[in-house]
Write a protein that holds these residues in place. Structure first.
Motif, mmCIF file in Angstrom:
data_model
loop_
_atom_site.group_PDB
_atom_site.id
_atom_site.type_symbol
_atom_site.label_atom_id
_atom_site.label_comp_id
_atom_site.label_asym_id
_atom_site.label_seq_id
_atom_site.Cartn_x
_atom_site.Cartn_y
_atom_site.Cartn_z
ATOM 1 N N GLN A 125 -5.837 5.004 5.251
ATOM 2 C CA GLN A 125 -5.274 5.004 3.895
ATOM 3 C C GLN A 125 -6.101 4.159 2.924
ATOM 4 O O GLN A 125 -5.796 4.079 1.737
ATOM 5 N N ASN A 126 -7.144 3.516 3.458
ATOM 6 C CA ASN A 126 -8.090 2.724 2.672
ATOM 7 C C ASN A 126 -7.433 1.559 1.944
ATOM 8 O O ASN A 126 -7.853 1.162 0.873
ATOM 9 N N HIS A 127 -6.443 0.973 2.553
ATOM 10 C CA HIS A 127 -5.892 -0.281 2.028
ATOM 11 C C HIS A 127 -4.926 -0.858 3.055
ATOM 12 O O HIS A 127 -4.399 -0.138 3.905
ATOM 13 N N GLY A 128 -4.709 -2.149 2.936
ATOM 14 C CA GLY A 128 -3.753 -2.826 3.798
ATOM 15 C C GLY A 128 -3.962 -4.321 3.758
ATOM 16 O O GLY A 128 -5.009 -4.808 3.315
ATOM 17 N N ARG A 129 -2.967 -5.041 4.176
ATOM 18 C CA ARG A 129 -3.042 -6.496 4.244
ATOM 19 C C ARG A 129 -2.412 -6.934 5.563
ATOM 20 O O ARG A 129 -1.299 -6.504 5.901
ATOM 21 N N ILE A 130 -3.113 -7.766 6.284
ATOM 22 C CA ILE A 130 -2.618 -8.330 7.534
ATOM 23 C C ILE A 130 -2.369 -9.809 7.309
ATOM 24 O O ILE A 130 -3.272 -10.540 6.884
ATOM 25 N N ILE A 131 -1.161 -10.238 7.576
ATOM 26 C CA ILE A 131 -0.793 -11.644 7.449
ATOM 27 C C ILE A 131 -0.437 -12.157 8.834
ATOM 28 O O ILE A 131 0.500 -11.677 9.467
ATOM 29 N N GLU A 165 -14.738 -7.485 9.846
ATOM 30 C CA GLU A 165 -14.916 -6.107 10.279
ATOM 31 C C GLU A 165 -14.253 -5.105 9.341
ATOM 32 O O GLU A 165 -14.761 -3.993 9.151
ATOM 33 N N VAL A 166 -13.105 -5.484 8.749
ATOM 34 C CA VAL A 166 -12.292 -4.503 8.012
ATOM 35 C C VAL A 166 -12.356 -4.657 6.503
ATOM 36 O O VAL A 166 -11.750 -3.864 5.776
ATOM 37 N N ALA A 167 -13.093 -5.627 6.010
ATOM 38 C CA ALA A 167 -13.158 -5.830 4.556
ATOM 39 C C ALA A 167 -13.687 -4.588 3.842
ATOM 40 O O ALA A 167 -13.248 -4.257 2.737
ATOM 41 N N ALA A 168 -14.607 -3.867 4.474
ATOM 42 C CA ALA A 168 -15.192 -2.675 3.852
ATOM 43 C C ALA A 168 -14.176 -1.560 3.665
ATOM 44 O O ALA A 168 -14.405 -0.632 2.878
ATOM 45 N N PHE A 169 -13.045 -1.646 4.369
ATOM 46 C CA PHE A 169 -12.012 -0.611 4.267
ATOM 47 C C PHE A 169 -10.855 -1.043 3.370
ATOM 48 O O PHE A 169 -9.772 -0.465 3.409
ATOM 49 N N ASN A 170 -11.086 -2.083 2.553
ATOM 50 C CA ASN A 170 -10.067 -2.574 1.628
ATOM 51 C C ASN A 170 -8.848 -3.122 2.371
ATOM 52 O O ASN A 170 -7.716 -2.988 1.922
ATOM 53 N N ILE A 171 -9.106 -3.720 3.510
ATOM 54 C CA ILE A 171 -8.056 -4.373 4.298
ATOM 55 C C ILE A 171 -8.315 -5.871 4.277
ATOM 56 O O ILE A 171 -9.402 -6.322 4.661
ATOM 57 N N GLY A 172 -7.354 -6.635 3.819
ATOM 58 C CA GLY A 172 -7.484 -8.085 3.766
ATOM 59 C C GLY A 172 -6.719 -8.751 4.893
ATOM 60 O O GLY A 172 -5.704 -8.229 5.370
ATOM 61 N N VAL A 173 -7.197 -9.899 5.318
ATOM 62 C CA VAL A 173 -6.566 -10.668 6.394
ATOM 63 C C VAL A 173 -6.325 -12.086 5.906
ATOM 64 O O VAL A 173 -7.242 -12.731 5.375
ATOM 65 N N THR A 174 -5.108 -12.569 6.081
ATOM 66 C CA THR A 174 -4.754 -13.938 5.714
ATOM 67 C C THR A 174 -4.110 -14.640 6.896
ATOM 68 O O THR A 174 -3.154 -14.125 7.483
ATOM 69 N N GLN A 235 -3.226 -11.368 -4.268
ATOM 70 C CA GLN A 235 -4.517 -12.019 -4.483
ATOM 71 C C GLN A 235 -5.648 -11.157 -3.922
ATOM 72 O O GLN A 235 -5.564 -10.648 -2.804
ATOM 73 N N THR A 236 -6.672 -10.981 -4.726
ATOM 74 C CA THR A 236 -7.860 -10.228 -4.312
ATOM 75 C C THR A 236 -9.105 -11.045 -4.617
ATOM 76 O O THR A 236 -9.296 -11.443 -5.761
ATOM 77 N N PRO A 237 -9.942 -11.316 -3.618
ATOM 78 C CA PRO A 237 -9.765 -10.947 -2.211
ATOM 79 C C PRO A 237 -8.666 -11.756 -1.539
ATOM 80 O O PRO A 237 -8.234 -12.797 -2.066
ATOM 81 N N ALA A 238 -8.237 -11.291 -0.402
ATOM 82 C CA ALA A 238 -7.192 -11.999 0.339
ATOM 83 C C ALA A 238 -7.681 -13.387 0.741
ATOM 84 O O ALA A 238 -8.820 -13.530 1.198
ATOM 85 N N PRO A 239 -6.857 -14.416 0.567
ATOM 86 C CA PRO A 239 -7.258 -15.735 1.068
ATOM 87 C C PRO A 239 -7.306 -15.711 2.591
ATOM 88 O O PRO A 239 -6.354 -15.267 3.234
#
Length: 279
Positions: A125-131, A165-174, A235-239
Motif C-alpha cells: 500500500q506504499n505507506h505505514g507506521r510501525i510503533i 530497510e523499509v524507508a524507501a516504501f514510505n514506512i516509518g518505524v518509531t 511526524q515526517t520522517p518518523a522519529p
C-alpha cells in the motif's frame, strides 16, 4: 490526523488501553488484540463499528501470521503498535529456563513476527507506521532485570535495522522508550523469579522497592504518554527513538555518555588489532 486503522497488541491495560480509548474517541478504527476479552468488553459494547477485538497470544507465531493475513484481506493497516509484553525481575541465576524462554517469546520474538507479518501489506500500500513499545531499559540496564533488558535491547536493534530497510516504501518505524509509568506493567503484571537468599543484600533485589507502591508511584502519566505516541504518527520522517518521561531521558543520556567515553578511551586498543598499514 486523518482517520486511520491501527493494529495494537495488548489493549486490555497500560499504554495499549490508553491509546485505544483515545483513538476510538477520535473516530479511528482499532484492531486490538487481547488474551481475554473480559477487560475490553466495555470497548466492544461502546464501539461496535470501530473496535475490532481479536484474541491472540503473541508467543503463537503461526497465529500471528494467520491473524494479520486475515485482517489485511479487509483492512488497510495504517499503524502497527507492538505493545504486548511484561516485566520479569530477578537475578539471572534465579530465573528458570521457562522464565527465559517465555519473556523472549513474548517481548522479543512476538514483536519481531508482528512486524514481519505486516510489512508485505504496508509495502504493497506504499505507506505505514510501525510503533514499537520498548523502554528506556532498551538503552540502560539495571541488575535484577537481565532478561527484560535482553528482549528490549534486542528489539531495538531489530527495529533500527528494519527502519533502514523499509524507508524507501514510505514506512516509518518509531521505538518508544518510556520511563516509569503508573500502569499494570509495574503494579500488576510484573513477574518475579524465585528469589534466593544469597541475593538479599545484592543490587539484584533493588527492584523490590520499586515494585512497592508504598515507596512512591512512578512519575509517568500513561494517558499523556499515549497521546504523545499517537501524535508521533503525524511526524515526517518518523522519529526513530522517542523517549517519554524526564527520568528516562536523563538516565539514558547519562548512560550513553558513559558508553561513548568508554569507546573513546579504547582508540589505541582497537587500532592495535589491525594489520600494519601497507600489509
Amino acid at each position: 490526523m486523518a482517520k486511520q486503522t491501527w493494529l495494537i497488541t495488548g489493549v486490555s491495560s497500560g499504554f495499549g488501553r490508553s491509546m485505544t480509548t483515545q483513538l476510538l474517541a477520535a473516530g479511528n478504527t482499532v484492531i486490538g488484540t487481547v488474551r481475554n476479552t473480559t477487560k475490553v468488553q466495555d470497548l466492544i459494547d461502546d464501539y461496535p463499528d470501530t473496535f475490532i477485538c481479536e484474541t491472540l497470544d503473541v508467543t503463537d507465531v503461526p497465529a500471528i501470521h494467520r491473524l494479520v493475513d486475515r485482517l489485511a484481506a479487509t483492512h488497510n493497516i495504517d499503524v502497527l503498535v507492538n505493545n504486548a509484553g511484561y516485566g520479569l525481575f530477578g537475578a539471572a541465576e534465579e530465573l528458570g529456563d521457562q522464565d527465559v524462554d517465555k519473556i523472549i517469546a513474548t517481548d522479543l520474538t512476538g514483536s519481531i513476527q508482528m512486524i514481519r507479518s505486516v510489512l508485505p501489506y504496508m509495502r504493497a500500500q506504499n505507506h505505514g507506521r510501525i510503533i514499537q513499545i520498548s523502554s528506556y531499559g532498551g538503552q540502560v540496564a539495571y541488575p535484577g532485570n537481565s532478561m527484560y533488558h535482553a528482549a528490549k535491547f534486542g528489539i531495538e536493534g531489530f527495529c533500527e535495522s528494519v527502519a533502514q530497510e523499509v524507508a524507501a516504501f514510505n514506512i516509518g518505524v518509531t521505538i518508544v522508550e518510556p520511563g516509569g509509568a503508573r500502569t499494570e506493567f509495574r503494579y500488576g503484571s510484573a513477574q518475579v523469579a524465585n528469589l534466593m537468599p544469597a541475593y538479599d543484600d545484592n543490587p539484584a533485589h533493588a527492584f523490590l522497592a520499586m515494585l512497592d507502591p508504598a515507596n512512591g508511584l512512578a512519575p509517568g502519566d500513561p494517558q499523556r504518554m499515549a497521546a504523545r505516541i499517537i501524535e508521533s504518527v503525524d511526524q515526517t520522517p518518523a522519529p526513530l527513538h522517542m523517549v517519554l518521561g524526564s527520568d528516562a531521558r536523563e538516565k539514558t543520556i547519562a548512560r550513553l555518555q558513559e558508553r561513548l567515553a568508554e569507546y573513546q578511551s579504547e582508540a589505541d586498543l582497537a587500532a592495535s588489532t589491525n594489520f600494519p598499514v601497507g600489509d
